[in-house]
Design a protein around this motif. Structure first.
Motif, mmCIF file in Angstrom:
data_model
loop_
_atom_site.group_PDB
_atom_site.id
_atom_site.type_symbol
_atom_site.label_atom_id
_atom_site.label_comp_id
_atom_site.label_asym_id
_atom_site.label_seq_id
_atom_site.Cartn_x
_atom_site.Cartn_y
_atom_site.Cartn_z
ATOM 1 N N SER A 452 0.850 -1.203 0.000
ATOM 2 C CA SER A 452 0.000 0.000 0.000
ATOM 3 C C SER A 452 0.881 1.247 0.000
ATOM 4 O O SER A 452 0.537 2.272 -0.598
ATOM 5 N N ALA A 453 2.052 1.157 0.666
ATOM 6 C CA ALA A 453 2.998 2.291 0.644
ATOM 7 C C ALA A 453 3.522 2.509 -0.776
ATOM 8 O O ALA A 453 3.666 3.652 -1.227
ATOM 9 N N SER A 455 1.989 1.905 -3.553
ATOM 10 C CA SER A 455 1.000 2.536 -4.426
ATOM 11 C C SER A 455 0.989 4.046 -4.208
ATOM 12 O O SER A 455 0.806 4.834 -5.133
ATOM 13 N N PHE A 456 1.260 4.489 -2.965
ATOM 14 C CA PHE A 456 1.379 5.921 -2.678
ATOM 15 C C PHE A 456 2.609 6.499 -3.402
ATOM 16 O O PHE A 456 2.554 7.590 -3.975
ATOM 17 N N VAL A 457 3.718 5.731 -3.394
ATOM 18 C CA VAL A 457 4.933 6.164 -4.109
ATOM 19 C C VAL A 457 4.623 6.329 -5.594
ATOM 20 O O VAL A 457 5.027 7.315 -6.232
ATOM 21 N N HIS A 458 3.832 5.377 -6.148
ATOM 22 C CA HIS A 458 3.469 5.441 -7.573
ATOM 23 C C HIS A 458 2.701 6.721 -7.888
ATOM 24 O O HIS A 458 2.975 7.402 -8.889
ATOM 25 N N GLN A 459 1.750 7.071 -7.012
ATOM 26 C CA GLN A 459 0.981 8.321 -7.198
ATOM 27 C C GLN A 459 1.901 9.526 -7.258
ATOM 28 O O GLN A 459 1.760 10.405 -8.110
ATOM 29 N N GLN A 460 2.866 9.582 -6.312
ATOM 30 C CA GLN A 460 3.799 10.721 -6.250
ATOM 31 C C GLN A 460 4.636 10.814 -7.528
ATOM 32 O O GLN A 460 4.846 11.908 -8.059
ATOM 33 N N ILE A 461 5.088 9.662 -8.004
ATOM 34 C CA ILE A 461 5.900 9.663 -9.243
ATOM 35 C C ILE A 461 5.043 10.101 -10.426
ATOM 36 O O ILE A 461 5.490 10.887 -11.277
ATOM 37 N N ASP A 462 3.775 9.631 -10.466
ATOM 38 C CA ASP A 462 2.864 10.059 -11.545
ATOM 39 C C ASP A 462 2.638 11.569 -11.513
ATOM 40 O O ASP A 462 2.396 12.200 -12.540
ATOM 41 N N ASN A 463 2.741 12.153 -10.296
ATOM 42 C CA ASN A 463 2.573 13.607 -10.160
ATOM 43 C C ASN A 463 3.866 14.373 -10.445
ATOM 44 O O ASN A 463 3.954 15.565 -10.175
ATOM 45 N N GLY A 570 12.971 20.801 -1.624
ATOM 46 C CA GLY A 570 12.333 21.731 -2.558
ATOM 47 C C GLY A 570 11.103 22.358 -1.915
ATOM 48 O O GLY A 570 11.025 22.489 -0.705
ATOM 49 N N THR A 571 10.113 22.713 -2.746
ATOM 50 C CA THR A 571 8.922 23.382 -2.198
ATOM 51 C C THR A 571 7.761 22.416 -1.991
ATOM 52 O O THR A 571 6.759 22.757 -1.386
ATOM 53 N N LYS A 572 7.876 21.167 -2.523
ATOM 54 C CA LYS A 572 6.768 20.207 -2.409
ATOM 55 C C LYS A 572 6.749 19.534 -1.037
ATOM 56 O O LYS A 572 7.799 19.358 -0.414
ATOM 57 N N ALA A 573 5.551 19.085 -0.614
ATOM 58 C CA ALA A 573 5.441 18.295 0.621
ATOM 59 C C ALA A 573 6.224 17.003 0.436
ATOM 60 O O ALA A 573 6.230 16.425 -0.655
ATOM 61 N N SER A 574 6.896 16.552 1.488
ATOM 62 C CA SER A 574 7.743 15.363 1.371
ATOM 63 C C SER A 574 7.416 14.330 2.440
ATOM 64 O O SER A 574 6.874 14.659 3.498
ATOM 65 N N TYR A 575 7.794 13.078 2.145
ATOM 66 C CA TYR A 575 7.382 11.952 2.986
ATOM 67 C C TYR A 575 8.549 10.988 3.204
ATOM 68 O O TYR A 575 9.360 10.766 2.312
ATOM 69 N N CYS A 576 8.567 10.418 4.423
ATOM 70 C CA CYS A 576 9.529 9.364 4.722
ATOM 71 C C CYS A 576 8.725 8.151 5.199
ATOM 72 O O CYS A 576 7.908 8.269 6.119
ATOM 73 N N ILE A 577 8.936 6.995 4.540
ATOM 74 C CA ILE A 577 8.196 5.783 4.904
ATOM 75 C C ILE A 577 9.189 4.749 5.425
ATOM 76 O O ILE A 577 10.123 4.350 4.716
ATOM 77 N N LEU A 578 9.011 4.356 6.683
ATOM 78 C CA LEU A 578 9.884 3.357 7.298
ATOM 79 C C LEU A 578 9.193 2.009 7.231
ATOM 80 O O LEU A 578 8.065 1.866 7.725
#
Length: 679
Positions: A452-453, A455-463, A570-578
């Motif tokens: 599920s994490a 799929s979230f990464v995929h969304q970010q890359i698509d964006n 940068g200026t975009k919101a960022s995420y760290c997934i452990l």
């Protein structure tokens, strides 16, 4: 001259060239090294009453051998030795595994003491060693760090021999007034009781005295170095304050209060004729580079050259590109020197440097190699201080007439520990982040939630964003069930399909291969980079918004924090997934605290509490001193007291010639002569 503790270990019987080499690998070269090679634990060899022993407890039992020893062989090279021991009218079975040579030491009717592990259900002992009760040095067996070439028994015998021969020449180093104040043991007794304690109380008293002595000697070295540094004529850099203020105004952002404070601290040091030796600590993204730029510009306005040394070519190149932009409208001439610089370009660069035409040189350790000559070096800065050894830093300082030295690190070290690691340096801290820095949202998932994490990464890359995926190992390991980088990159390429380009970066690749992959990621040709921790320090890809770390519980908090700091630039919101399945409470705590705070100093303090100094900083590369007895975390109070005492001693005029301090002064002059450097 007679015997001295500085005698080589080869003076002991049984120490030939091979053993000498093995001992040197353990850091034992002299009798003094051997006598202060302290045990890290003790085995309690006091004879116990059978009725008082807990199941699986390690104990010594003493009795009479009541049966002939029987040796049974089973499997390849495996055997079991059994005999019965009579203790107070009861008979107990004793078993030794794979020690057939003990047969010769066991005779019926003989009194015997055996050390081993007690099995309460069977009323039997699994033997570990036979002790001669009449010969035991103490009721505690000392256990030492050993190696393949130098075994435990060898170390024990050598220490015993060295103590018997050299005890008369062991004299006190800690001044008598401090020994009396803290009720410390005389040094001869302390060394004896560290190795051969008769009781738990003896070993505790000896360890207490040894911890204080070790910390005091270390802090004295730091204080003497600091004092020598302060009195060594540095350079008074009379920078142009108006030009400096005008330069700061051209920056596209306002400095934070912390940056302003730190710039002032460093500039005061530059002006002073004393030699600057300062450590600049700042969390990931706190803006250390711009502080470095400002103070280097200050030195340049006074006619001096500045140099900035980074641990890797990628980082040196990044600094050179960023600083070329920062100094675009000034008279600063920036140049880059690394191992990759072509011979012809290098020759031209070195000539310009020696002529003073280049006033800011950036590079790797190539900056301190022979043949690199500066016209007028005034300030040297080392980035990621803990990546450089003492000798490299010293070589840098010898390139000029004692140039001022500033070390920078993004590995947050709590101030309490900074006094240990960098006791001879002044410490400046940038303790706030610049405005506009995006907070990084950190989440922890179990490995069964990894899809599920993804799929979230995929969304970010698509964006349009890019992502890092980090894993601890490079190739298959039978012992560690971890996702390795090569398999993971293949799996992810399959998962994301042709629309996403997956790259791979790991420590076994050649530098030019790493640089090519990193350049492709920076350029956006690779959307997802699978990597081991080679991306940990300083690399800046503003479009990367996700850091996903597999088996996160295998990294320290400080390292996880460094990795997390690669995003959010940068200026975009960022995420760290452990992604982690911690096996114990400590592992769970470490994952939870990562999701609760992005403050590196809070994390570093927590990491110290959970893991200890050696693990946090990776002692071998950190410049952290390795203590033999003291633990800078557990014994922090003793460390601080020792620092205050050392400071008080060196403040006394002519302290070396005072009778109470003579032994201490002699020890230090010998020690500092051996180091051969004031760094």
């Amino acid at each position: 001259m007679g015997q001295q503790l500085s005698d080589a270990v080869a003076t002991l019987s049984g120490v030939g060239p091979a053993r000498q080499k093995g001992l040197a690998e353990l850091g034992i070269n002299t009798i003094a090294d051997l006598l202060t090679y302290y045990p890290f634990r003790y085995e309690d060899l006091q004879v116990k009453d059978v009725n008082e022993i807990a199941d699986q407890e390690k104990v010594t039992l003493k009795g009479t051998v009541a049966s002939e020893p029987v040796l049974a062989r089973f499997g390849r090279k495996k055997n079991r030795l059994n005999f019965r021991l009579l203790i107070d009218h009861d008979v107990y079975m004793v078993t030794f595994f794979n020690q057939p040579y003990l047969m010769k030491q066991i005779e019926t009717g003989q009194d015997l003491a055996v050390y081993g592990k007690w099995d309460a259900t069977r009323s039997s002992l699994t033997g570990m060693k036979i002790i001669n009760p009449n010969n035991a040095d103490s009721a505690f067996g000392s256990i030492y760090p050993a190696s393949k070439t130098v075994k435990q028994g060898t170390i024990q015998k050598m220490i015993k021999q060295a103590y018997e021969l050299y005890a008369p020449v062991i004299t006190d180093i800690v001044p008598a007034n401090l020994r009396a104040k803290y009720r410390l043991l005389p040094r001869r007794q302390m060394i004896h009781d560290m190795h051969f304690p008769a009781s738990q109380a003896d070993s505790t008293a000896a360890r207490r005295s040894a911890t204080y002595e070790e910390f005091l000697l270390f802090q004295m070295q730091m204080q003497v170095l600091k004092q020598t540094d302060a009195t060594t004529n540095g350079i008074a850099i009379a920078y142009d304050n108006d030009r400096l203020k005008a330069f700061i105004k051209t920056l596209p952002f306002e400095l934070t209060h912390a940056q302003k404070r730190v710039v002032n601290e460093i500039c005061l040091d530059l002006k002073s004729p004393k030699h600057m030796n300062r450590l600049l600590q700042g969390d990931v993204g706190s803006g250390k580079t711009i502080v470095a730029a400002i103070v280097m510009y200050a030195a340049i306005t006074a006619g001096y050259q500045a140099a900035l040394m980074a641990p890797t070519e990628i980082l040196a190149e990044q600094h050179a590109n960023n600083l070329a932009q920062v100094f675009a409208d000034t008279d600063v001439n920036v140049a880059l020197l690394t191992g990759a610089t072509k011979p012809a370009a290098r020759k031209t660069l070195l000539a310009a440097l020696a002529a003073g035409e280049i006033n800011l040189l950036i590079g790797t350790h190539a900056l301190i190699q022979d043949g690199v000559t500066y016209a007028n070096l005034g300030l040297v800065i080392t980035d990621e201080q803990h990546r450089f050894g003492v000798n490299q830093r010293a070589a840098f300082r010898q390139k000029g007439g004692q140039p001022d030295a500033l070390a920078m690190t993004a590995t947050p070290i709590p101030r309490t520990l900074a006094i240990t690691a960098y006791g001879e340096m002044d410490v400046s801290e940038i303790d706030e982040l610049p405005a506009g820095r995006q907070p990084i949202q950190t989440t922890w998932v179990r490995s069964n939630q990894a899809n599920s994490a993804l799929s979230f990464v995929h969304q970010q890359i698509d964006n349009g964003s890019q992502a890092y995926v980090v894993t601890p190992l490079i190739e298959e390991s039978e012992t560690l069930d971890v996702k390795n980088a090569e398999a993971l990159s293949a799996n992810l390429q399959e998962y994301f399909g042709a629309s996403v380009k997956v790259g791979l970066l790991h420590g076994r690749m050649k530098p030019e291969e790493k640089d090519a992959v990193m350049a492709a990621f920076k350029a956006g040709d690779i959307q997802l980079l699978v990597s081991t921790t080679v991306i940990e320090v300083g690399v800046d890809v503003k479009n990367a918004t996700i850091m996903m770390i597999y088996d996160a519980d295998r990294f320290g908090l400080a390292q996880l924090h460094q990795l997390r700091g690669r995003v959010g630039r940068g200026t975009k919101a960022s995420y760290c997934i452990l992604v982690a399945d911690p096996k114990n409470q400590q592992g769970i705590e470490r994952m939870q605290i990562m999701t609760q705070t992005t403050n590196g100093f809070v994390l570093a303090q927590k990491d110290l509490e959970l893991r200890g100094a050696g693990d946090v900083l990776g002692v071998k590369q950190s410049g952290m001193p390795e203590f033999k007895v003291g633990d800078p975390i557990a014994d922090l109070t003793v460390l601080q007291v020792a620092q205050q005492d050392a400071h008080a001693i060196v403040q006394q005029p002519d302290w070396q010639s005072q009778p109470d301090n003579r032994a201490l002064a002699a020890y230090l002059s010998q020690k500092l002569a051996a180091v051969g450097t004031l760094d």
